[in-house]
Design a protein around this motif. Structure first.
Motif, PDB file in Angstrom:
ATOM      1  N   GLU A  19       0.838  -1.200   0.000  1.00  0.00           N
ATOM      2  CA  GLU A  19       0.000   0.000   0.000  1.00  0.00           C
ATOM      3  C   GLU A  19       0.871   1.247   0.000  1.00  0.00           C
ATOM      4  N   VAL A  20       0.501   2.210  -0.850  1.00  0.00           N
ATOM      5  CA  VAL A  20       1.218   3.476  -0.948  1.00  0.00           C
ATOM      6  C   VAL A  20       0.207   4.613  -0.859  1.00  0.00           C
ATOM      7  N   VAL A  21       0.385   5.504   0.089  1.00  0.00           N
ATOM      8  CA  VAL A  21      -0.415   6.727   0.153  1.00  0.00           C
ATOM      9  C   VAL A  21       0.306   7.790  -0.666  1.00  0.00           C
ATOM     10  N   CYS A  22      -0.389   8.371  -1.646  1.00  0.00           N
ATOM     11  CA  CYS A  22       0.223   9.333  -2.573  1.00  0.00           C
ATOM     12  C   CYS A  22      -0.446  10.687  -2.425  1.00  0.00           C
ATOM     13  N   ARG A  23       0.374  11.739  -2.418  1.00  0.00           N
ATOM     14  CA  ARG A  23      -0.154  13.104  -2.420  1.00  0.00           C
ATOM     15  C   ARG A  23       0.639  13.916  -3.437  1.00  0.00           C
ATOM     16  N   LEU A  24      -0.053  14.478  -4.431  1.00  0.00           N
ATOM     17  CA  LEU A  24       0.601  15.324  -5.422  1.00  0.00           C
ATOM     18  C   LEU A  24       0.682  16.737  -4.874  1.00  0.00           C
ATOM     19  N   CYS A  25       1.902  17.284  -4.812  1.00  0.00           N
ATOM     20  CA  CYS A  25       2.151  18.614  -4.256  1.00  0.00           C
ATOM     21  C   CYS A  25       2.943  19.414  -5.280  1.00  0.00           C
ATOM     22  N   GLY A  26       2.252  19.993  -6.251  1.00  0.00           N
ATOM     23  CA  GLY A  26       2.944  20.733  -7.298  1.00  0.00           C
ATOM     24  C   GLY A  26       3.783  19.805  -8.142  1.00  0.00           C
ATOM     25  N   ASP A  27       5.088  20.074  -8.203  1.00  0.00           N
ATOM     26  CA  ASP A  27       5.975  19.224  -8.989  1.00  0.00           C
ATOM     27  C   ASP A  27       6.657  18.161  -8.122  1.00  0.00           C
ATOM     28  N   ARG A  28       6.094  17.898  -6.940  1.00  0.00           N
ATOM     29  CA  ARG A  28       6.604  16.859  -6.048  1.00  0.00           C
ATOM     30  C   ARG A  28       5.481  15.886  -5.715  1.00  0.00           C
ATOM     31  N   VAL A  29       5.866  14.692  -5.325  1.00  0.00           N
ATOM     32  CA  VAL A  29       4.911  13.668  -4.899  1.00  0.00           C
ATOM     33  C   VAL A  29       5.341  13.160  -3.530  1.00  0.00           C
ATOM     34  N   GLU A  30       4.428  13.198  -2.575  1.00  0.00           N
ATOM     35  CA  GLU A  30       4.669  12.580  -1.272  1.00  0.00           C
ATOM     36  C   GLU A  30       4.173  11.141  -1.315  1.00  0.00           C
ATOM     37  N   LEU A  31       5.045  10.225  -0.897  1.00  0.00           N
ATOM     38  CA  LEU A  31       4.710   8.808  -0.846  1.00  0.00           C
ATOM     39  C   LEU A  31       4.882   8.339   0.590  1.00  0.00           C
TER      40      LEU A  31
END
Length: 263
Positions: free
Chosen positions: A235-247
């Protein structure tokens, strides 16, 4: 030379699931030949090599065949090694890598990676992609790293049995296959990269750097709970933050010991 080595299951809360990565802690980087040999000996999707120098953590990743410019699960595993074994009081760490500075912070459930986004462009479905997968995608995207093939149903992703030899012959190093999620997940995926010595990667952080912007554009959302539907699964929680991705994900230690890396 004997050095500390760890094997950590990443993107999972239970042992024998997620993606196992080896983490080798070094006083300095040996030759590429040595690191390739160690990675081949470990025979995992990736081995991470960590060097602490002048207060900075330097990180490189090798598959059993090649060095790669970015690896999510091995970075997650290395962060766990740093913050649980080497410096337990740290709340975060920044790795110096071929993909720039990669911060990792503790979270309530594990660790959060701050990675570069990997947007993609839509292309007409190349016949070699559908032939390699054995199914016609509804859409195909690409960037400089991978193809992204979109299917209409999560079951098709889970049941897929692609032609790995054909995938190895594509003009990208791997192919991500994805569909809308099931079992409460926003989307599911699998990743195949036989040209890099990884027939199927169990859980792939870097693939989600391409998946997150795709699903964000398609859904209008920026946060997802994703599942990579390999045999081990994770399982991976993903958050798109502009030109970055939090995983965000968790880790479980499996093995701790020493390795003799002398050739």
């Amino acid at each position: 030379m004997r050095v500390p080595i760890y094997q950590v299951d990443a993107f999972t809360k239970r042992r024998f699931a997620g993606n196992p990565a080896a983490v080798v802690v070094l006083p300095s980087f040996p030759s590429d030949t040595v690191m390739r040999a160690v990675a081949a000996e470990n025979n995992l999707a990736e081995t991470a090599f960590l060097v602490q120098e002048e207060g900075q953590y330097h990180l490189r990743w090798f598959t059993p065949a090649v060095e790669v410019p970015l690896c999510g699960h091995a970075t997650l595993a290395t962060a766990a090694v740093v913050m649980e074994r080497l410096s337990p009081n740290l709340g975060g760490v920044v790795f110096q890598t071929a993909s720039g500075e990669l911060p990792v912070a503790r979270s309530a459930d594990g660790y959060v990676l701050d990675f570069p986004s990997r947007p993609s462009e839509k292309v007409s479905s190349p016949p070699d992609v559908s032939k390699a997968l054995g199914i016609m995608p509804t859409e195909v995207y690409r960037n400089q790293f991978n193809y992204l093939a979109v299917l209409d149903d999560a079951r098709n992703v889970r049941d897929l049995q692609p032609d790995l030899v054909a995938i190895a012959g594509l003009d990208r190093s791997g192919i991500i296959v994805t569909a809308p999620g099931d079992d409460g997940y926003d989307f599911v995926s699998r990743y195949f990269a036989p040209a890099k010595g990884v027939p199927e990667d169990p859980v792939t952080g870097a693939a989600h750097c391409m998946l997150a912007p795709y699903w964000a554009e398609r859904s209008g959302r920026s946060s997802f709970v994703a599942y990579q539907a390999s045999r081990r699964g994770g399982e991976v929680v993903c958050r798109l933050c502009g030109d970055r991705v939090e995983l965000e994900g968790s880790c479980v230690f499996y093995l701790e010991g020493q390795a003799d890396i002398s050739l």
